[in-house]
Design an enzyme around this catalytic site. Sequence first.
Site, mmCIF file in Angstrom:
data_model
loop_
_atom_site.group_PDB
_atom_site.id
_atom_site.type_symbol
_atom_site.label_atom_id
_atom_site.label_comp_id
_atom_site.label_asym_id
_atom_site.label_seq_id
_atom_site.Cartn_x
_atom_site.Cartn_y
_atom_site.Cartn_z
ATOM 1 N N THR A 1 -8.061 9.141 8.807
ATOM 2 C CA THR A 1 -7.739 7.899 8.111
ATOM 3 C C THR A 1 -7.423 6.757 9.074
ATOM 4 O O THR A 1 -6.970 5.698 8.648
ATOM 5 C CB THR A 1 -6.548 8.101 7.166
ATOM 6 O OG1 THR A 1 -5.422 8.567 7.933
ATOM 7 C CG2 THR A 1 -6.875 9.089 6.055
ATOM 8 N N LYS B 1 0.835 -1.202 0.000
ATOM 9 C CA LYS B 1 0.000 0.000 0.000
ATOM 10 C C LYS B 1 0.871 1.253 0.000
ATOM 11 O O LYS B 1 1.696 1.439 0.883
ATOM 12 C CB LYS B 1 -0.928 -0.012 1.217
ATOM 13 C CG LYS B 1 -1.863 -1.219 1.229
ATOM 14 C CD LYS B 1 -2.699 -1.284 2.482
ATOM 15 C CE LYS B 1 -1.823 -1.516 3.693
ATOM 16 N NZ LYS B 1 -2.593 -1.814 4.920
ATOM 17 N N GLY C 1 -7.525 3.514 10.915
ATOM 18 C CA GLY C 1 -8.222 2.258 10.676
ATOM 19 C C GLY C 1 -8.438 1.904 9.222
ATOM 20 O O GLY C 1 -9.012 0.855 8.920
ATOM 21 N N THR C 2 -7.973 2.749 8.308
ATOM 22 C CA THR C 2 -8.249 2.468 6.899
ATOM 23 C C THR C 2 -7.462 1.266 6.378
ATOM 24 O O THR C 2 -7.951 0.540 5.513
ATOM 25 C CB THR C 2 -7.972 3.697 6.007
ATOM 26 O OG1 THR C 2 -6.649 4.185 6.284
ATOM 27 C CG2 THR C 2 -8.972 4.800 6.279
ATOM 28 N N GLY C 3 -6.269 1.026 6.900
ATOM 29 C CA GLY C 3 -5.513 -0.148 6.473
ATOM 30 C C GLY C 3 -6.224 -1.430 6.848
ATOM 31 O O GLY C 3 -6.336 -2.366 6.051
ATOM 32 N N CYS C 4 -6.733 -1.486 8.072
ATOM 33 C CA CYS C 4 -7.485 -2.654 8.537
ATOM 34 C C CYS C 4 -8.769 -2.820 7.729
ATOM 35 O O CYS C 4 -9.152 -3.937 7.347
ATOM 36 C CB CYS C 4 -7.800 -2.497 10.017
ATOM 37 S SG CYS C 4 -8.708 -3.894 10.694
#
Length: 196
Positions: A154, A121, A156-159
Amino acid sequence: PPSLVAAQIDAVAEDMDVQAAKTGMLSAPEIIEVVADRVRAHSLQPFVVDPVMISKTGFKLLQDAAIDTLLDELLPLATVITPNVHEVAHLTEVEDIETVDDLKAAARALFERGPDAVLAKGGHLAEEEEAVDVLVDESGVRTFTAPRIDTRHTHGTGCTYASAIAANLAKGHAVHAAVDRAKRYVTGAIRHALPL
């Protein structure tokens, strides 16, 4: 305790027809080992590994022994692993990932360690005008782009991204299609995020 983690996984896997599984932050080597053991025991596939080990600000969240265990135990089981720029740099020892080409090189290096696919990412690549992610699998390299949204909301967006990939894999989509759908979903979530 690792035994309780194993019991939780057993309880779910024995009660339900699990269509996909995903990890988040696994803090200790013993936890990672028991998760890998239960993934194998229950054939939990597709399996998304979100290696929550270094925050988007570069803060290290896991001890080195846990990172080594993640590489040795979970990586070979992963349908897709979803590291951010800092994580893929650490996992591959590729320093100074500043461009999409750098990200591609690091993702290729991580792919060589055994997962079916790597989604590196690139949302934190400072030089890029768009949020660019790189997918490497046996068919080659694909990029997924979305507009960079000017927001600080943003967390928590990776999870969420990794969870959306797992959900789309559970629905039967191929990895590249699951990533595409998840990328569009998480971009919309960021665009409409509540200012918490």
